[in-house]
Scaffold this motif. Structure first.
Motif, PDB file in Angstrom:
ATOM      1  N   THR A  70       0.771  -1.173  -0.080  1.00 32.49           N
ATOM      2  CA  THR A  70      -0.122  -0.041  -0.071  1.00 32.49           C
ATOM      3  C   THR A  70       0.969   1.228   0.080  1.00 32.49           C
ATOM      4  OG1 THR A  70       0.130   0.095   2.468  1.00 32.49           O
ATOM      5  CG2 THR A  70      -1.856  -1.235   1.392  1.00 32.49           C
ATOM      6  N   SER A  71       0.133   2.466  -0.344  1.00 26.96           N
ATOM      7  CA  SER A  71       1.058   3.660  -0.452  1.00 26.96           C
ATOM      8  C   SER A  71       0.200   4.500   0.551  1.00 26.96           C
ATOM      9  CB  SER A  71       1.556   4.253  -1.511  1.00 26.96           C
ATOM     10  OG  SER A  71       0.284   4.869  -2.151  1.00 26.96           O
ATOM     11  N   GLY A  72       0.731   5.674   0.775  1.00 25.62           N
ATOM     12  CA  GLY A  72       0.192   6.886   1.619  1.00 25.62           C
ATOM     13  C   GLY A  72       0.830   7.054   3.015  1.00 25.62           C
ATOM     14  N   GLN A  73       0.228   8.174   3.723  1.00 25.94           N
ATOM     15  CA  GLN A  73       0.588   8.223   5.130  1.00 25.94           C
ATOM     16  C   GLN A  73      -0.387   7.796   5.954  1.00 25.94           C
ATOM     17  OE1 GLN A  73       3.095  11.757   5.835  1.00 25.94           O
ATOM     18  NE2 GLN A  73       2.331  12.370   4.012  1.00 25.94           N
ATOM     19  N   ALA A  74      -1.419   7.294   5.508  1.00 25.67           N
ATOM     20  CA  ALA A  74      -2.471   6.842   6.758  1.00 25.67           C
ATOM     21  C   ALA A  74      -2.095   5.665   7.444  1.00 25.67           C
ATOM     22  CB  ALA A  74      -3.562   6.622   5.996  1.00 25.67           C
ATOM     23  N   LEU A  75      -2.494   5.607   8.791  1.00 24.80           N
ATOM     24  CA  LEU A  75      -1.907   4.532   9.675  1.00 24.80           C
ATOM     25  C   LEU A  75      -2.835   3.247   9.361  1.00 24.80           C
ATOM     26  CD1 LEU A  75       0.317   4.246  11.739  1.00 24.80           C
ATOM     27  CD2 LEU A  75      -1.682   4.366  13.437  1.00 24.80           C
TER      28      LEU A  75
END
Lengths: 339, 422
Positions: A70-75
Motif C-alpha cells: 500500500t501507499s500513503g501516510q495513513a496508519l
C-alpha cells in the motif's frame, strides 16, 4: 519434625488449587485424548505457544506484508491505497546493484551495503574476540569470577546507554580526545570521520554484546572432557594443535550458535549505532534498520509502505542467512558422525 | 435482593463519578526549548484553581516525541487533547476546529488570524489553535570572542560572506574549532536560501525545482564546511533528515557565530549566564535580501478529544491577552498575539542584559523577511523540501556525492514525497 509438618501443610495448601484445577481439567482432557489420540494432546499443549507466536510474530508479519503493498501516510490499512508491488519495484529500481548511486532508492542500497559490511566485520570480530575471551576465562586465572562478571557487564546495559557512553567518549570534546590532548597527542574528531565512525559502531557493538557470546562458548569449553586434553598433554601435543584438533571441533556446535545469533543481531543493528553516530557522517553508518525507521517513522512525510517493503526484504535476508548457517551446521554434524 | 440493589446502585454511582472525573481531564502534550514548561505549568495551576472541576495534566516530552510519535498517535485517532507543535501545517487534518465552540471567535480572528493559514488545511476557515510564540530564524554572535580577537562585528547589511570571513578571523585568533554553525535543519537554511533568491513554490503552488538561489547558498555552505569554517559535527555527523541544533557549541564558546532562531534566546540566556556577552544579529544578507524565516510553535486542540468543552475552556484561558503577555514576558518568546504586540510594553522577566537587545533585534529583523520566505509557513510541501535539502546537502558535505547529483536527488526526493502525499 514439627517444622516439617508445618512446611508440608503449607505445601499442601499451596498445591491445593493446582490439584483442584488438574482434576477439573482431567475429564475434558480424557475426552479430548479419546477423540484425537496422542497427536491431539500434543496439539492441545502446543496451542498456547502457537497462539502467542501467531499473534505476536505471524500476524504482524502478515500485516507488515499487507502494508508493503500500500501507499500513503495513513496508519490504518483500510485508509491506505493498494499499489501492489510498487514499493518493492521502487526499492529494486537500480541501474547497477553494486552502485547505489544508480538506484532510485539509493539510501536503501547504501544502508544494505553498509549492513553487509558491518555484518562481515562485526560477526568475524565478535566470534574471534569472544573465543579468545572464553579461552582465557576458562583457564585457572586469579579472580576468574570477577573477570567473567566484568566481560558480561556491558550485556546488562541498555543499548541507548551504551551508545551515549561511547558518544561521550568519542565526541570532539570527549574523554578520548581529552586523554590524547593530555599525553601530547593530536585530538581527532572521530565521529565526523567515515572510517572511524564505522570502526566505532563495530567496536562498540562487539564490546556491548561480547559477554553473552563468551558465556555460550565458555559453557561449550567446560563441556569438553578433560581427559582429551590430558591425553594430548601426555602425547606432547603442541598447544596450537590441541586447539585446532580438540577444542575447535568439539566447540563447533556452540560456535555455530554464536555465529547464527551474532549474525541475526548484526543485521538488526540499530540502537547503539543510531545513538552513537546517527547514521553519519553522511550515510557511512546508515544501516538497514535505521533506514526503515527513518522512512517509516522519523522522516518528515513518512512512508510506512516503503518501510514495510524494506523490512520484508530484510526479513528474507535473515531467513536466507539463517538457512545457510543451519545447512552448514548440519553438514558439519554429518561430517563429524562419519569420522 | 435489597443487598444486590445496593451493590448495583453503589457501582452505578462509582461509574458516574469515574466518568465525571474523566470528563474534567485534559491532557496537554508539551515540549520545551527553555523555561516555558515551568511557566505553562504555573499558568495551568492558576487555571485549575479557577476551575476546580477541570484537571489539566501537562505531559512534558522531548521535541523528538512531538515530531516522531505524536503524528503516529494522531494517525491512529489517538493523542492528547491539546498539543504544542511546530509541524502544524502537515498535521492540519488532525486539529479540532474551535470556531463553533469558542465564546468569541472574533477575538481569535483579530489577534491570531494572521497565522491561522499556517495550521489549517488550505481553503479552510477553521480556528485550530494559536501560536504560543512567533519565531524568526536569525544569527547570534559571541561578542566577547569578537572583542578578544579584535575583530569588528559586521554591521547592518552585512552579507553571509562578511559574517563568515569575520568569524573565520575570530576562529583563527581564538583557536575555536570552527567559525560558525547552522542547525541541521532544512527550515534553518531556507531563510538564507531565499536571501540568495530561492523560491521553493512553483506557479502552480507545487514544489519548484531547486533553483539558483538555493544552489548558491548550499554551495557556499558545502565550501565552508570543506574549508573547516562550518562545524562539521552538526551537519556531517548524522544521516537522513535528523534534526540537530548547534546551540550547545555556541553556549560552550566553540563557535563565534551561530545561526538558529529567536526561540534560542531564553536557552542562551539561562545557559550562558554571564559567561560571555552575546548579541542577536538578524539574518545576514544574500543577493536578494536579508531574510530569515518566520515560524512558530502552536498550541492546537486535537479533534479526537472526548472532552471538547473543557479543552475549549483551557484554550480560551491560555489565549487571553493577559496570559499571553505573561507567558511571553516570562519565557522570553516573541508573542504572536496582535493586541499584545500593538500595545507593546513587554517587561521581559530577566536580569540578563543581552536578552532585551536580542529580542529587539529579532523584532526588527521580522520586517526584513522576503515574500518567498513568508509564504513557506503556510505551504503544505515545506517539510518535503526541508527534508530533501538536509539529507542530500549532508551527503555532499560528507563527500558522498557531488552538488550536481544532489540537485537531481533533491528534486526526485521531493517528487516522491508529493506523489506519496497526494
Amino acid at each position: 519434625m514439627a517444622t516439617r509438618s508445618i512446611s508440608s501443610r503449607i505445601g499442601a495448601v499451596l498445591a491445593a488449587p493446582v490439584i483442584w484445577l488438574a482434576r477439573l481439567l482431567n475429564l475434558p482432557l480424557k475426552w479430548w485424548q479419546g477423540m484425537t489420540g496422542t497427536g491431539g494432546m500434543a496439539a492441545f499443549f502446543l496451542a498456547p505457544n502457537m497462539a502467542i507466536f501467531g499473534i505476536f510474530v505471524l500476524l504482524p508479519l502478515v500485516i507488515n506484508f499487507a502494508y508493503s503493498m500500500t501507499s500513503g501516510q495513513a496508519l490504518f490499512l483500510s485508509d491506505r491505497s493498494y499499489v501492489g508491488g510498487e514499493q518493492y519495484a521502487r526499492l529494486m529500481d537500480c541501474g547497477n546493484y553494486l552502485d547505489p548511486t544508480t538506484c532510485r532508492e539509493d539510501l536503501f542500497w547504501i544502508a544494505l551495503r553498509n549492513t553487509a559490511l558491518f555484518v562481515v566485520v562485526q560477526v568475524s570480530m565478535m566470534t574471534v574476540v569472544a573465543m579468545i575471551t572464553a579461552l582465557i576465562l576458562n583457564r585457572e586465572i586469579r579472580g576468574r569470577g570477577f573477570w567473567r562478571a566484568v566481560f558480561f557487564f556491558p550485556v546488562l546495559l541498555s543499548p541507548v546507554v551504551v551508545g551515549l557512553i561511547w558518544r561521550w567518549i568519542l565526541q570532539r570534546e570527549g574523554l578520548l580526545n581529552f586523554i590524547l590532548y593530555n599525553v601530547g597527542l593530536e585530538p581527532h574528531v572521530w565521529l565526523t570521520d567515515r572510517f572511524y565512525s564505522f570502526v566505532a559502531t563495530v567496536g562498540v557493538s562487539v564490546w556491548a554484546h561480547m559477554g553473552f557470546y563468551t558465556l555460550i562458548l565458555l559453557a561449550g569449553l567446560q563441556a569438553i572432557p578433560r581427559d582429551l586434553y590430558e591425553a594430548a598433554e601426555m602425547d606432547g601435543t603442541r598447544a596450537g594443535r590441541v586447539f585446532w584438533r580438540i577444542t575447535l571441533p568439539l566447540l563447533m556446535p556452540n560456535l555455530l550458535v554464536v555465529i547464527v545469533l551474532a549474525l541475526i543481531r548484526a543485521v538488526q543493528i540499530f540502537d547503539e549505532a543510531y545513538v552513537l553516530t546517527g547514521g553519519g557522517p553522511g550515510t557511512s553508518t546508515l544501516y538497514l534498520t535505521q533506514y526503515i525507521y527513518e522512512v517509516g517513522f522519523a522522516s518528515l512525510l513518512r512512508n510506512p509502505g516503503l518501510a514495510a517493503a524494506a523490512s520484508i526484504i530484510m526479513g528474507l535476508i535473515l531467513v536466507v542467512l539463517t538457512l545457510i548457517q543451519l545447512g552448514l551446521g548440519r553438514r558439519n554434524e554429518k561430517a563429524g558422525e562419519r569420522k | 435482593m435489597n443487598g444486590t440493589k445496593r451493590v448495583l446502585g453503589a457501582s452505578f454511582a462509582a461509574l458516574l463519578s469515574a466518568s465525571a472525573v474523566q470528563a474534567g481531564d485534559v491532557r496537554l502534550m508539551w515540549y520545551s526549548d527553555g523555561v516555558e514548561g515551568e511557566v505553562i505549568q504555573d499558568l495551568l495551576n492558576r487555571f485549575m484553581e479557577e476551575n476546580p472541576d477541570i484537571n489539566v495534566t501537562l505531559d512534558n516530552v522531548a521535541y523528538k516525541v512531538i515530531m516522531e510519535q505524536l503524528p503516529i498517535q494522531l494517525e491512529s485517532g489517538e493523542g492528547p487533547d491539546i498539543a504544542r507543535v511546530t509541524n502544524i501545517k502537515e498535521l492540519a487534518n488532525h486539529w479540532l476546529d474551535l470556531r463553533p465552540l469558542l465564546s468569541d471567535p472574533a477575538y481569535w480572528d483579530t489577534n491570531f488570524g494572521d497565522q491561522f493559514d499556517w495550521m489549517r488545511p488550505d481553503g479552510s476557515d477553521a480556528i485550530p489553535g494559536f501560536l504560543t510564540q512567533l519565531t524568526l530564524t536569525g544569527g547570534f554572535a559571541n561578542q566577547t570572542l569578537f572583542e578578544q580577537a579584535g575583530v569588528e562585528m559586521p554591521g547592518e547589511g552585512a552579507t553571509w560572506d562578511d559574517w563568515i570571513a569575520a568569524s573565520a578571523e575570530v576562529m583563527q585568533s581564538q583557536q575555536t574549532p570552527a567559525a560558525f554553525a547552522i542547525d541541521r535543519s532544512g527550515h534553518r537554511i531556507s531563510g538564507p536560501n531565499v536571501s540568495y533568491g530561492a523560491n521553493y513554490i512553483g506557479p502552480d503552488g507545487m514544489p519548484a525545482p531547486v533553483d539558483d538561489g538555493t544552489k548558491t547558498f548550499a554551495t557556499k555552505l558545502v565550501d565552508w564546511t570543506n574549508e573547516g569554517l562550518m562545524l562539521k559535527d552538526t551537519w556531517v555527523a548524522a544521516a537522513g533528515s535528523t534534526y540537530r541544533a548547534a546551540a550547545d557549541d555556541f553556549i560552550n564558546a566553540q563557535i563565534p557565530f551561530y545561526y538558529s532562531g529567536s526561540w534560542q534566546v531564553a536557552n542562551l540566556s539561562s545557559k550562558i549566564g554571564d559567561g560571555f556577552d552575546w548579541v542577536a544579529t538578524g539574518s545576514p544578507c544574500g543577493t536578494a535580501g536579508c531574510s530569515g524565516l518566520k515560524g512558530g510553535a502552536a498550541l492546537v486542540a486535537v479533534k479526537y478529544t472526548k472532552n471538547q468543552d473543557d479543552v475549549v475552556k483551557v484554550m480560551e484561558y491560555l489565549s487571553r491577552e493577559d496570559v499571553v503577555k505573561e507567558f511571553s514576558e516570562r519565557t522570553l518568546f516573541l508573542p504572536a498575539h496582535k493586541g499584545v504586540i500593538e500595545k507593546g510594553g513587554l517587561n521581559w522577566v530577566t536580569e540578563d542584559k543581552n536578552v532585551g537587545p536580542a529580542l529587539d533585534a529579532f523584532v526588527k529583523a521580522s520586517s526584513e523577511t522576503l515574500p518567498a520566505a513568508d509564504a513557506l509557513p503556510a505551504w503544505v510541501w515545506g517539510n518535503a523540501y526541508y527534508g530533501a535539502l538536509v539529507t542530500r546537502i549532508s551527503q555532499v558535505m560528507a563527500g558522498e556525492m557531488s552538488l550536481d547529483d544532489a540537485w537531481v536527488r533533491i528534486d526526485q526526493d521531493i517528487a516522491d514525497k508529493v506523489a506519496q502525499g497526494n
